[in-house]
Design an enzyme around this catalytic site. Structure first.
Site, PDB file in Angstrom:
ATOM      1  N   TYR A 681       0.804  -1.221   0.000  1.00 17.32           N
ATOM      2  CA  TYR A 681       0.000   0.000   0.000  1.00 17.32           C
ATOM      3  C   TYR A 681       0.838   1.273   0.000  1.00 17.32           C
ATOM      4  CZ  TYR A 681      -4.216  -2.735   0.852  1.00 17.32           C
ATOM      5  OH  TYR A 681      -5.254  -3.610   0.725  1.00 17.32           O
ATOM      6  N   LEU A 682       2.029   1.207   0.565  1.00 21.26           N
ATOM      7  CA  LEU A 682       2.832   2.422   0.723  1.00 21.26           C
ATOM      8  C   LEU A 682       3.772   2.635  -0.448  1.00 21.26           C
ATOM      9  CD1 LEU A 682       3.733   2.008   4.503  1.00 21.26           C
ATOM     10  CD2 LEU A 682       1.913   3.385   3.495  1.00 21.26           C
TER      11      LEU A 682
END
Length: 723
Positions: A681-682
């Site tokens: 996600y990052l």
């Protein structure tokens, strides 16, 4: 010439004799040497032992083999070197040097091989006895300090080095025992090893395909050339041995191969809680009966009467055997697996050799699912080549299916990123073979679709929330317009949160819940496709997934700004990073169950902290005493001691702080899965830039596999990057 006499035990006591020049071909190494009296006495004691005590005692840890020094005649020494080693392997003999003595004798070293010599009475006929000559008196006067040349002696302590070989200087004391340790690497050797490692790293970097720097293909085109060997299929089932039997109602039943294989799937899970669940057992028995023959279905009608004990025991024995395999056996398996990887684990993509991520097709088994999945226990059937669709270039060599089989279909679609595809039977979903995570091609994550009633676990998302999943509070805990969420998210992880919202949002949710009851959809006019279509109209490429990813990345960057401090030590900086990452994991509801060994691990760490605190207290006490002595007598040596004590205190404080930070980090992360958000996600450029700004090695954030995955981010990100 000395004679011989026997002791009470029947073993020989050898008197002093001088070894005469002898041409007897039966002379062994043990008969060609002259022992000192002192050593000979010890040997006699050994020879007196009864046969029951002749078994060798292994050397204890740290014990070194005994070194005994002898003189022999030159002629006998030369003849001994040309003869084979004695049957019992008593001694290893080598020439020390070429320097002659006045009596034309040589100094020879004899090293015990660790085994006791055979008794004197068991020597081959014609073998000479050990003798003491005129050198016995001289040998007692010789200093017990010799230079030894040892080819392989890891336990010998190095005293000096020769040009082309390792020279050991052993200081012999009392009875001539040598004390030695493993040679340390020189500064030049360490530098050479470091240079070699750096060179390999540079070569690997040069071979890396910097695809992110190349010109992009037109929209929709993923590749221009793709060639691979296809998937690797699991081996076929091998029937059980005759001594491993299945029992039904107390009687042995010989199952057909298909039914036997499925029975083994269940037996292998008998120590798991799944096999105690009614849903799992019912689904298994239903699918198992489908694999049985007609006669087996007529006979086996009750799962409770089935005895899988022998199958389970065989499985446990195999697991234990694998656990106890020798290093050589493990190496053989490792090499065999590596050959499979070399053949099936790589492809050629646009003239570059790329690693394939999951080239092995999953073997058949029983479906488990996550949480209380309604399909748990169902049979995952074996995938055949006839089920697989192959995707490759038209001008490439098409993969060959296993002998006697053919592919379901061969495609040449360069608008997709998968190499092979098939449908699994339990949920009907498509499975793909993709390239590795660090490759140019990556699988796009899907938003998800509506689920059939009763087909999957009761997990929901924003579009499938039901009325019972939220509760509205006009005022709660001092806040206005609070929405209380309580539902099962992905992987059956419970999401519970209380969120204050804008008054307009609160009012709309209240309207959506009017005239509805439990089981009704909260957003009954909304679907994932309609949501993504609306988001895409606001910004090209924006989807619910992208929005979630953006929210996670911006949260990480904001948290890092608030928590990071450039003046902190490395341990404190890493704690700040993990806390920022944890904030993202909480936002995305990435939870996990605490590890089973968590309590014991924390107890061990706390014990280390307590021990370090005691060391710190002791170090401070010693520093205080050193300061006092240096103040009373400002001698240079005392000042040096004071500085040494000060450094010891500082070192203990740093170690204690690092352990305490580690304990805090573990406690805060015991129920949070940090890796999910960090890897999926990052934006990795945020972490790379933070490492550069905070002077933290990237290895502390990403391991080698992860650094390879994010090589594009590592290469292009500067310290001033802003998400």
């Amino acid at each position: 010439m000395g004679g011989e006499k026997q002791d009470k035990n029947g073993s020989r006591k050898t008197k002093t004799r001088r070894l005469e020049d002898d041409d007897d071909d039966n002379d062994q190494y043990s008969g060609n040497v002259t022992k000192s009296k002192k050593t000979l006495k010890k040997t006699s004691k050994v020879d007196k032992r009864p046969k029951s005590e002749e078994k060798e005692k292994p050397l204890k840890k740290g014990e070194t083999p005994e070194i005994e020094v002898f003189d022999i005649k030159k002629e006998n020494f030369e003849r001994a070197l040309g003869q084979p080693k004695s049957e019992d392997g008593d001694f290893q003999v080598w020439e020390k040097g070429k320097k002659k003595r006045k009596d034309d004798d040589f100094r020879v070293e004899v090293k015990r091989s660790g085994r006791k010599r055979r008794r004197e009475s068991e020597r081959p006929e014609g073998t000479s006895d050990l003798a003491e000559g005129h050198t016995a008196e001289k040998s007692r006067k010789v200093k017990r300090e010799e230079e030894e040349q040892v080819d392989q002696a890891p336990e010998m302590k190095r005293k000096k080095e020769a040009k082309d070989e390792i020279d050991m200087e052993a200081k012999t004391e009392n009875e001539g025992h040598a004390v030695s340790v493993k040679r340390k690497k020189t500064k030049e050797e360490l530098q050479a090893a470091k240079a070699l490692k750096t060179k390999k790293k540079e070569e690997e970097e040069q071979r890396r395909w910097r695809w992110w720097e190349e010109e992009k293909y037109p929209d929709g085109i993923k590749w221009k050339y793709l060639e691979h060997k296809g998937p690797y299929f699991p081996p076929e089932y091998q029937p059980l041995p005759d001594d491993v039997q299945f029992f039904y109602n107390g009687k042995v039943v010989k199952l057909s191969p298909a039914a036997e294989e499925v029975a083994l799937f269940f037996a292998q899970m008998l120590d798991h809680e799944y096999t105690t669940k009614d849903v799992f057992r019912n689904n298994f028995f239903k699918d198992w009966r489908k694999e049985m023959s007609h006669e087996e279905r007529q006979l086996i009608t009750d799962l409770e009467k089935c005895d899988f004990g022998a199958l389970f025991q065989m499985h446990k024995d195999k697991v234990e055997a694998r656990r106890n395999m020798s290093k050589e056996e493990k190496q053989i398996i490792k090499e065999a697996n590596q050959k499979i990887v070399e053949e099936f684990g790589y492809c050629v993509l646009d003239s570059h050799r790329e690693r394939i991520g999951n080239f092995k097709i999953e073997p058949p088994g029983l479906f488990r699912g996550r949480g209380e999945h309604p399909k748990q226990g169902m049979l995952k059937k074996r995938i055949r080549p006839e089920d697989v669709i192959i995707n490759c270039s038209k001008d490439s060599r098409i993969p060959e299916p296993p002998m006697g089989h053919q592919w379901k279909e061969v495609r040449h679609d360069n608008t997709v990123t998968w190499l092979a595809s098939w449908a699994e039977n339990v949920q009907g979903s498509c499975k793909y073979i993709m390239l590795n995570a660090n490759s140019k091609l990556k699988l796009a994550l899907r938003a998800g679709n509506e689920k059939e009633e009763g087909e999957t676990a009761d997990t929901v998302g924003c579009c499938s929330l039901r009325v019972e999943h939220i509760t509205l509070h006009e005022r709660l805990d001092g806040a206005q317009h609070v929405v209380e969420f309580d539902f099962l998210g992905k992987d059956c992880i419970r999401y519970y949160n209380k969120v204050p919202v804008a008054k307009k949002v609160f009012k709309n949710l209240k309207l959506f819940m009017e005239n509805k009851r439990e089981g009704d959809d909260l957003f009954d006019r909304l679907s994932t496709s309609e949501l993504n279509k609306h988001l895409s109209s606001l910004m090209l490429g924006l989807t619910a997934k992208v929005f979630r990813t953006f929210n996670a990345s911006i949260t990480l960057q904001q948290q890092l700004r608030e928590l990071s401090n450039a003046s902190d030590n490395q341990a404190q900086k890493l704690l700040c990073y993990n806390r920022a990452n944890r904030a993202v994991a909480v936002l995305c509801n990435h939870q996990r169950a605490p590890p089973k060994t968590f309590e014991q691990s924390m107890a061990n760490l706390q014990a280390k902290i307590d021990s370090r605190k005691e060391q710190l207290a002791q170090a401070k006490s010693e520093l205080k005493q050193a300061k006092k002595e240096a103040k009373e007598n400002p001698d240079k040596k005392l000042l040096t001691v004071e500085e040494k004590r000060r450094r010891a205190v500082q070192r203990c404080e740093e170690q204690l702080l690092r352990m305490e930070v580690q304990a805090t980090d573990r406690e805060e992360n015991k129920q949070i899965a940090l890796s999910t958000s960090k890897l999926n996600y990052l934006d990795p450029r945020i972490s790379v830039a933070w490492c550069k700004n905070m002077d933290v090695p990237l290895e502390k954030i990403y391991n080698k596999t992860q650094r390879d995955k994010f090589a594009w981010a590592v290469d292009m990100t500067e310290a001033d990057f802003e998400f």
